[in-house]
Write a protein that holds these residues in place. Structure first.
Motif, PDB file in Angstrom:
ATOM      1  N   GLY A  49       4.128  66.129 -26.564  1.00  0.00           N
ATOM      2  CA  GLY A  49       5.928  65.000 -26.912  1.00  0.00           C
ATOM      3  C   GLY A  49       5.927  64.694 -27.926  1.00  0.00           C
ATOM      4  O   GLY A  49       7.120  64.721 -28.267  1.00  0.00           O
ATOM      5  N   SER A  65       8.889  66.020 -30.511  1.00  0.00           N
ATOM      6  CA  SER A  65      10.711  66.448 -29.362  1.00  0.00           C
ATOM      7  C   SER A  65      11.204  65.188 -30.611  1.00  0.00           C
ATOM      8  O   SER A  65      10.879  64.407 -30.485  1.00  0.00           O
ATOM      9  N   GLU A  92      13.904  64.087 -28.873  1.00  0.00           N
ATOM     10  CA  GLU A  92      14.925  63.807 -27.654  1.00  0.00           C
ATOM     11  C   GLU A  92      14.478  62.665 -28.093  1.00  0.00           C
ATOM     12  O   GLU A  92      13.385  62.308 -27.218  1.00  0.00           O
TER      13      GLU A  92
END
Length: 388
Positions: A260, A263, A265
């Motif tokens: 992750g 990412s 986001e």
């Protein structure tokens, strides 16, 4: 000659700055960046009367164009996302342009600015680092000797013998590597662009020592975008770019990304919203991993081009082995900035006659370029196989 570098406080620009400083006919160097403190540190580091600095937001076209009016050429050494912004300013200021790469999508958009650059009476070249950059000129050496051009395979193999322990040492701009690891890549197959997932197209190659046997994978790269355009009337069928990074680095970065940290986001951490990728980049920009002792990273660039000459099938293999650390820099940083300086100097000296926007395999004079490489002890070797 007066040369400017946007993103002038960045790591990839440093070897270009040093090369400009040591080039007699470069009389003035302007470093442009949005980070005033980093620019001051950079100017103090290079310690040259040739160097001036200016703080500019690259999206401020008017201010950037005014700063570039007195300059013969600019290298965009910042992220490829600013390539078009710097190009817009160059059209207004009538300044020749190059950069370190367009990462496929940006390169295609950039190639569409040919008429704008031609009308402005200037020349732009996308991708002037090592790959893209050196590999495009290696390709041109081969294609200049062929009647038809059918297959182009670009191999970029990087190893680092000085990495140790748990240090995390990116061989070039970390954000670019993350994008290469996470974005779908393209391969030009049988005359069509084919979109593929990350780490597709595995190819195992036995390179000479100290590289040894390495696994290379397709990565999103601008060469796969530009070469089918350049050679569309020469019979081009297949173009692929494959990369091998230092094994430990690749494994560690893939671990971070797959958990992750690549990412974009945003997530909330202690009431602060931040994208994991921004956090990762900030950590390694402010506290980068370290090598022990002298840098000992190296890069082998090999281009394999097949086509025909006088009706006979011919294959060229053109390559260079970069294991150079001038100015105390890693080879990764040297092999991006220095070739960019070569292209910029050729533009500034008028050694690229064509006006418009191009990629290196279209307009770079290979003899001049290879002589410039040799000044820093970078040498190119070629072999040709002909079907009898």
């Amino acid at each position: 000659m007066k040369a400017a570098i946007t993103g002038g406080a960045g790591r990839q620009s440093l070897s270009a700055i040093y090369d400009f400083i040591e080039t007699d006919d470069v009389e003035k160097i302007l470093l442009i960046d949005i980070n005033e403190e980093a620019l001051k540190v950079r100017k103090d580091l290079v310690n040259s009367d040739k160097v001036e600095t200016q703080v500019i937001d690259l999206t401020d076209t008017e201010t950037l164009a005014k700063a570039l009016e007195d300059y013969d050429v600019v290298i965009n050494g910042s992220s490829h996302v600013f390539n078009m912004d710097v190009m817009d300013a160059c059209i207004e200021s009538k300044t020749n342009y190059t950069d370190f790469g367009g990462l496929f999508h940006w390169a295609i958009e950039q190639m569409g600015r040919n008429k704008d650059f031609k009308d402005a009476g200037i020349t732009g070249i996308v991708g002037s680092g090592s790959a893209p950059g050196i590999v495009n000129v290696l390709t041109k050496y081969a294609t200049d000797r062929l009647d038809t051009v059918e297959d182009i395979l670009i191999l970029d193999a990087i190893i680092n013998r000085s990495a140790s322990g748990y240090g995390f040492v990116p061989p070039y701009a970390l954000n670019t590597i993350i994008e290469e690891f996470t974005m779908n890549n393209f391969e030009f197959k049988d005359g069509k662009q084919v979109e593929l997932p990350p780490f597709s197209g595995k190819l195992t190659v036995d390179f000479p020592e100290p590289y040894g046997t390495l696994n290379l994978y397709n990565m999103i790269h601008s060469e796969v975008a530009t070469m089918p355009i350049v050679y569309k009337d020469r019979g081009i069928k297949n173009v692929a770019f494959k990369l091998a990074l230092p094994t430990l680095f690749e494994e560690r970065l893939r671990f971070l990304i797959e958990n992750g940290l690549g990412s974009e986001e945003k997530i909330k951490v202690k009431d602060v919203e931040i994208a994991p990728r921004d956090f990762l980049l900030e950590v390694f920009e402010t506290k980068p991993g370290t090598n022990t002792g002298t840098p000992d990273d190296m890069k082998l660039l090999r281009v394999i081009v097949s086509g025909t000459k006088n009706g006979k099938k011919c294959t060229y293999e053109v390559e260079t082995d970069l294991h150079h650390h001038p100015w105390g820099l890693s080879n990764g940083h040297f092999s991006v900035g220095f070739p960019g300086a070569i292209t910029a100097k050729m533009l500034g000296r008028g050694q690229v006659k064509e006006k418009g926007f191009f990629s290196g395999e279209e307009v770079i004079d290979t003899d001049i370029y290879f002589r410039e490489l040799a000044k820093r002890d970078v040498h190119v070797f070629a072999k040709m196989t002909e079907e009898l």
